[in-house]
Design an enzyme around this catalytic site. Sequence first.
Site, PDB file in Angstrom:
ATOM      1  N   ASP A   1       7.611 -10.351  -7.598  1.00  0.00           N
ATOM      2  CA  ASP A   1       7.628 -10.098  -6.154  1.00  0.00           C
ATOM      3  C   ASP A   1       8.881  -9.271  -5.909  1.00  0.00           C
ATOM      4  O   ASP A   1      10.006  -9.781  -6.045  1.00  0.00           O
ATOM      5  CB  ASP A   1       7.681 -11.431  -5.399  1.00  0.00           C
TER       6      ASP A   1
ATOM      7  N   SER B   1       6.242   7.473   2.851  1.00  0.00           N
ATOM      8  CA  SER B   1       4.958   7.728   3.523  1.00  0.00           C
ATOM      9  C   SER B   1       5.142   8.841   4.538  1.00  0.00           C
ATOM     10  O   SER B   1       6.246   9.010   5.094  1.00  0.00           O
ATOM     11  CB  SER B   1       4.477   6.468   4.251  1.00  0.00           C
TER      12      SER B   1
ATOM     13  N   TYR C   1       6.294  -0.457   9.907  1.00  0.00           N
ATOM     14  CA  TYR C   1       5.950   0.249   8.667  1.00  0.00           C
ATOM     15  C   TYR C   1       6.637   1.616   8.629  1.00  0.00           C
ATOM     16  O   TYR C   1       7.248   1.997   7.625  1.00  0.00           O
ATOM     17  CB  TYR C   1       4.429   0.394   8.556  1.00  0.00           C
TER      18      TYR C   1
ATOM     19  N   LYS D   1       9.561   2.943   5.916  1.00  0.00           N
ATOM     20  CA  LYS D   1       9.438   4.114   5.044  1.00  0.00           C
ATOM     21  C   LYS D   1      10.515   5.152   5.373  1.00  0.00           C
ATOM     22  O   LYS D   1      10.948   5.913   4.501  1.00  0.00           O
ATOM     23  CB  LYS D   1       8.021   4.702   5.155  1.00  0.00           C
TER      24      LYS D   1
HETATM   25  N1  LIG Z   1      -2.761   3.866   1.060  1.00  0.00           N
HETATM   26  C1  LIG Z   1      -2.121   4.634   1.918  1.00  0.00           C
HETATM   27  O1  LIG Z   1      -2.714   5.207   2.846  1.00  0.00           O
HETATM   28  C2  LIG Z   1      -0.647   4.872   1.769  1.00  0.00           C
HETATM   29  C3  LIG Z   1      -0.077   5.962   2.442  1.00  0.00           C
HETATM   30  C4  LIG Z   1       1.284   6.191   2.313  1.00  0.00           C
HETATM   31  C5  LIG Z   1       2.064   5.341   1.534  1.00  0.00           C
HETATM   32  N2  LIG Z   1       1.472   4.290   0.898  1.00  0.00           N
HETATM   33  C6  LIG Z   1       2.343   3.436   0.088  1.00  0.00           C
HETATM   34  O2  LIG Z   1       1.918   3.508  -1.251  1.00  0.00           O
HETATM   35  C7  LIG Z   1       2.331   2.337  -1.961  1.00  0.00           C
HETATM   36  C8  LIG Z   1       1.169   1.787  -2.753  1.00  0.00           C
HETATM   37  O3  LIG Z   1       0.166   1.375  -1.856  1.00  0.00           O
HETATM   38  P1  LIG Z   1      -1.403   1.486  -2.181  1.00  0.00           P
HETATM   39  O4  LIG Z   1      -1.992   2.340  -1.137  1.00  0.00           O
HETATM   40  O5  LIG Z   1      -1.616   1.812  -3.612  1.00  0.00           O
HETATM   41  O6  LIG Z   1      -1.842   0.004  -1.821  1.00  0.00           O
HETATM   42  P2  LIG Z   1      -2.553  -1.166  -2.660  1.00  0.00           P
HETATM   43  O7  LIG Z   1      -2.695  -2.278  -1.708  1.00  0.00           O
HETATM   44  O8  LIG Z   1      -3.749  -0.629  -3.354  1.00  0.00           O
HETATM   45  O9  LIG Z   1      -1.466  -1.522  -3.771  1.00  0.00           O
HETATM   46  C9  LIG Z   1      -0.258  -2.159  -3.464  1.00  0.00           C
HETATM   47  C10 LIG Z   1       0.110  -3.053  -4.637  1.00  0.00           C
HETATM   48  O10 LIG Z   1       1.412  -3.600  -4.374  1.00  0.00           O
HETATM   49  C11 LIG Z   1       1.368  -4.976  -4.710  1.00  0.00           C
HETATM   50  N3  LIG Z   1       2.387  -5.693  -3.943  1.00  0.00           N
HETATM   51  C12 LIG Z   1       2.386  -6.023  -2.626  1.00  0.00           C
HETATM   52  N4  LIG Z   1       3.484  -6.709  -2.319  1.00  0.00           N
HETATM   53  C13 LIG Z   1       4.199  -6.830  -3.456  1.00  0.00           C
HETATM   54  C14 LIG Z   1       5.435  -7.448  -3.776  1.00  0.00           C
HETATM   55  N5  LIG Z   1       6.145  -8.116  -2.854  1.00  0.00           N
HETATM   56  N6  LIG Z   1       5.889  -7.372  -5.043  1.00  0.00           N
HETATM   57  C15 LIG Z   1       5.175  -6.707  -5.994  1.00  0.00           C
HETATM   58  N7  LIG Z   1       3.994  -6.129  -5.755  1.00  0.00           N
HETATM   59  C16 LIG Z   1       3.513  -6.184  -4.501  1.00  0.00           C
HETATM   60  C17 LIG Z   1      -0.040  -5.432  -4.356  1.00  0.00           C
HETATM   61  O11 LIG Z   1      -0.380  -6.632  -5.020  1.00  0.00           O
HETATM   62  C18 LIG Z   1      -0.855  -4.235  -4.810  1.00  0.00           C
HETATM   63  O12 LIG Z   1      -1.253  -4.348  -6.157  1.00  0.00           O
HETATM   64  C19 LIG Z   1       2.903   1.388  -0.900  1.00  0.00           C
HETATM   65  O13 LIG Z   1       4.304   1.468  -0.898  1.00  0.00           O
HETATM   66  C20 LIG Z   1       2.335   1.956   0.395  1.00  0.00           C
HETATM   67  O14 LIG Z   1       3.129   1.621   1.509  1.00  0.00           O
HETATM   68  C21 LIG Z   1       0.148   4.044   0.994  1.00  0.00           C
END
Ligand SMILES: NC(=O)c1ccc[n+]([C@@H]2O[C@H](COP(=O)([O-])OP(=O)(O)OC[C@H]3O[C@@H](n4cnc5c(N)ncnc54)[C@H](O)[C@@H]3O)[C@@H](O)[C@H]2O)c1
Length: 253
Positions: A62, A142, A155, A159
């Site tokens: 975590d 982001s 959020y 970021k």
């Molecule tokens: N999907 C989008 O539209 C988007 C856009 C911009 C930025 N992001 C960022 O990209 C990154 C990845 O997100 P994603 O879209 O692949 O989402 P996702 O939900 O597919 O993956 C996120 C992963 O992080 C893990 N996670 C969550 N909290 C955690 C913690 N405390 N410790 C360790 N692991 C943890 C989850 O279990 C999951 O496997 C994030 O930082 C998110 O904010 C996502």
Amino acid sequence: MKLKGKVALVTGAGSGIGLATALLFAREGARVACADVNEGTAKQTVQQIEKAGGQALALRADVSRAADCQAMVERTVASWGRLDILFNNAGVPESPTRVEELDEATFDRIMAVNVRGVYLGCRYAVPVMKKQGGGVILNTASTAAIRPRRGLNAYCASKGAVIAWTKALAMELAPNRIRVVAIAPVATDTPMLPAFMGKRVVDDPGREAMVKTIPLGRLNTPEDIALAALFLASDDAAMVTGTCFEVDGGRCI
Ligand SMILES: NC(=O)c1ccc[n+]([C@@H]2O[C@H](COP(=O)([O-])OP(=O)(O)OC[C@H]3O[C@@H](n4cnc5c(N)ncnc54)[C@H](O)[C@@H]3O)[C@@H](O)[C@H]2O)c1
């Protein structure tokens, strides 16, 4: 192979962007420590890498907890003797919420994972990178930090902090030959996406509304971000540090 001989640690490696990046880094020759709060999905990522002939390690962590971050770095170094690339990618979303309805626990959780998680990852990886004479730290920010969407206040702020942290740390660590770069994805097709829409699944109207705001006319795939991360982690980006690399189809113009 762009990462031959390198050791990478990817957080949030069980899903979405982290999963796609762990797979690509391994295909490009890196040994990849796959950390996730969900150990089961981290193990599935490792299985996929091993099935394709790569080397990987599953770690339950975590990222909001110091002891977990210290352990994930220590276990990576104990397994492979070094750490060349840290991808602080784990994050949690916010569903659209008016400020007066945003409770403290939600705010604190978003900051704990998205901001403290990045700080803690760096805190434990940097001494290792300094000792070995260099490294690369990538932080997932982001486009929400640059062109916020309504209702995602906490959020967006989290970021924004990631981008400022990246720039400040890049200055501090440049003399140590450690590059620090933020990646700013626009809406990306991962399990996180429906949360930003306040939905359980992405429906056609929700998708169309987001696509309309992206000049190139589509959402990111996780692989779009993995390819950017590969470039930024590799020696091809040797002169790139402190920047926020937008992978956004023009959203931030
Ligand atoms: N999907 C989008 O539209 C988007 C856009 C911009 C930025 N992001 C960022 O990209 C990154 C990845 O997100 P994603 O879209 O692949 O989402 P996702 O939900 O597919 O993956 C996120 C992963 O992080 C893990 N996670 C969550 N909290 C955690 C913690 N405390 N410790 C360790 N692991 C943890 C989850 O279990 C999951 O496997 C994030 O930082 C998110 O904010 C996502």
